[in-house]
Design an enzyme around this catalytic site. Structure first.
Site, PDB file in Angstrom:
ATOM      1  N   HIS A   1      61.548  49.609  45.576  1.00  0.00           N
ATOM      2  CA  HIS A   1      60.707  49.012  44.437  1.00  0.00           C
ATOM      3  C   HIS A   1      60.529  50.149  43.115  1.00  0.00           C
ATOM      4  O   HIS A   1      60.357  49.622  42.195  1.00  0.00           O
ATOM      5  CB  HIS A   1      59.201  48.962  44.891  1.00  0.00           C
ATOM      6  CG  HIS A   1      59.205  48.065  46.061  1.00  0.00           C
ATOM      7  ND1 HIS A   1      59.405  46.799  45.919  1.00  0.00           N
ATOM      8  CD2 HIS A   1      58.838  48.094  47.258  1.00  0.00           C
ATOM      9  CE1 HIS A   1      59.176  45.864  47.084  1.00  0.00           C
ATOM     10  NE2 HIS A   1      58.983  46.873  47.987  1.00  0.00           N
TER      11      HIS A   1
ATOM     12  N   THR B   1      38.558  36.379  32.950  1.00  0.00           N
ATOM     13  CA  THR B   1      39.682  35.987  33.682  1.00  0.00           C
ATOM     14  C   THR B   1      40.323  37.048  34.152  1.00  0.00           C
ATOM     15  O   THR B   1      41.519  36.964  35.090  1.00  0.00           O
ATOM     16  CB  THR B   1      40.612  35.025  32.860  1.00  0.00           C
ATOM     17  OG1 THR B   1      40.914  35.944  31.964  1.00  0.00           O
ATOM     18  CG2 THR B   1      39.910  34.001  32.437  1.00  0.00           C
TER      19      THR B   1
ATOM     20  N   ASP C   1      34.391  43.932  29.408  1.00  0.00           N
ATOM     21  CA  ASP C   1      33.663  43.391  28.300  1.00  0.00           C
ATOM     22  C   ASP C   1      32.471  42.851  28.973  1.00  0.00           C
ATOM     23  O   ASP C   1      32.086  43.105  30.053  1.00  0.00           O
ATOM     24  CB  ASP C   1      34.702  42.285  27.572  1.00  0.00           C
ATOM     25  CG  ASP C   1      34.808  41.057  28.522  1.00  0.00           C
ATOM     26  OD1 ASP C   1      34.408  41.097  29.626  1.00  0.00           O
ATOM     27  OD2 ASP C   1      35.306  40.113  27.986  1.00  0.00           O
TER      28      ASP C   1
ATOM     29  N   CYS D   1      37.292  41.700  32.975  1.00  0.00           N
ATOM     30  CA  CYS D   1      36.825  40.720  32.023  1.00  0.00           C
ATOM     31  C   CYS D   1      36.518  39.198  32.627  1.00  0.00           C
ATOM     32  O   CYS D   1      36.927  39.235  34.024  1.00  0.00           O
ATOM     33  CB  CYS D   1      37.687  40.742  30.882  1.00  0.00           C
ATOM     34  SG  CYS D   1      39.440  40.032  31.254  1.00  0.00           S
TER      35      CYS D   1
ATOM     36  N   HIS E   1      54.178  47.035  46.453  1.00  0.00           N
ATOM     37  CA  HIS E   1      55.470  46.680  45.744  1.00  0.00           C
ATOM     38  C   HIS E   1      55.514  46.999  44.259  1.00  0.00           C
ATOM     39  O   HIS E   1      56.592  47.499  43.789  1.00  0.00           O
ATOM     40  CB  HIS E   1      55.742  45.198  45.979  1.00  0.00           C
ATOM     41  CG  HIS E   1      56.038  44.831  47.294  1.00  0.00           C
ATOM     42  ND1 HIS E   1      56.449  43.556  47.580  1.00  0.00           N
ATOM     43  CD2 HIS E   1      55.856  45.555  48.416  1.00  0.00           C
ATOM     44  CE1 HIS E   1      56.799  43.411  48.862  1.00  0.00           C
ATOM     45  NE2 HIS E   1      56.473  44.760  49.332  1.00  0.00           N
TER      46      HIS E   1
HETATM   47  C1  RB5 Z   1      35.278  36.344  27.180  1.00  0.00           C
HETATM   48  O1  RB5 Z   1      34.473  35.183  26.847  1.00  0.00           O
HETATM   49  C2  RB5 Z   1      36.519  36.127  27.849  1.00  0.00           C
HETATM   50  O2  RB5 Z   1      37.261  35.405  26.973  1.00  0.00           O
HETATM   51  C3  RB5 Z   1      37.076  37.502  28.345  1.00  0.00           C
HETATM   52  O3  RB5 Z   1      36.112  38.162  29.219  1.00  0.00           O
HETATM   53  C4  RB5 Z   1      38.444  37.396  28.917  1.00  0.00           C
HETATM   54  O4  RB5 Z   1      38.443  36.320  30.160  1.00  0.00           O
HETATM   55  C5  RB5 Z   1      39.606  37.281  28.266  1.00  0.00           C
HETATM   56  O5  RB5 Z   1      40.839  37.291  28.645  1.00  0.00           O
END
Ligand code: RB5
Length: 150
Positions: free
Chosen positions: A135, A69, A10, A67, A100
Site C-alpha cells: 500500500h 454528503t 458546515d 458535511c 489500505h
Molecule cells: C449543504 O447543503 C450541503 O451541500 C453540504 O453539506 C455538502 O453535502 C456538500 O458536499
C-alpha cells in the site's frame, strides 16, 4: 499528552460534530473545533481547507470533517498535498480507509449516518493502523503528476 485533532463541519454537519467532539474527549483526545459554530448556512470549503491545511503542514497528524454528503469536504481537503480524505459510511470502510489507504482525514456524511454509526466509524478510524507494504507504493503514486493520456 493527548493528541490534538482538528475537526470542522458546515451547517449540515454541525450537530454531529458536537457529538463527535464529546466522543473524542471521552476517548482521551483533544478535539480542536475549527467551526462552524451554529446551524447557520456556511460554505463547506472554508472548513475543509482549515482542517486539511493543518494536516498538510504537519501541525496535526489527522483531522475530521463533516458535511451533508461528505463529498464537498473531501473534494476540497484532497486538493492539499499529502492529505488523503476519505468519505466513510460504515465501520468496514473506515477500517479499509486506514489499513489500505492511510486516510489521514476522516469525512463523515452527516445526513446519511446515525450518531451511533458515526461513533463506531470514528472509533474504528482512530484505532486502525496503516498496513504499509504494497500500500506504500500505491499511496506514493497518488501524489504523482498525472501523465498525458494516462
Ligand atoms: C449543504 O447543503 C450541503 O451541500 C453540504 O453539506 C455538502 O453535502 C456538500 O458536499
Amino acid at each position: 499528552m493527548a493528541e490534538r485533532i482538528p475537526i470542522g463541519s458546515d451547517h449540515a454537519g454541525f450537530a454531529l460534530k458536537q457529538q463527535l467532539i464529546n466522543e473524542l474527549r471521552a476517548e482521551g483526545y483533544q478535539p480542536d473545533d475549527l467551526g462552524t459554530h451554529s446551524t447557520e448556512s456556511t460554505d463547506y470549503p472554508d472548513f475543509a481547507h482549515a482542517v486539511a491545511s493543518q494536516v498538510e503542514h504537519g501541525e496535526a497528524a489527522r483531522g475530521i470533517l463533516l458535511c451533508g454528503t461528505g463529498l464537498g469536504m473531501a473534494y476540497a481537503a484532497n486538493r492539499h498535498p499529502g492529505v488523503r480524505a476519505a468519505v466513510v459510511w460504515s465501520p468496514e470502510v473506515a477500517e479499509l480507509a486506514r489499513s489500505h489507504n492511510d486516510a489521514n482525514v476522516l469525512v463523515l456524511p452527516a445526513r446519511f449516518v446515525t450518531e451511533a454509526e458515526a461513533v463506531t466509524i470514528l472509533r474504528t478510524w482512530l484505532q486502525t493502523p496503516f498496513e504499509g507494504g504494497r500500500h506504500n507504493r500505491r499511496i506514493a503514486k497518488i501524489e504523482q503528476e498525472p501523465r498525458p493520456n494516462a
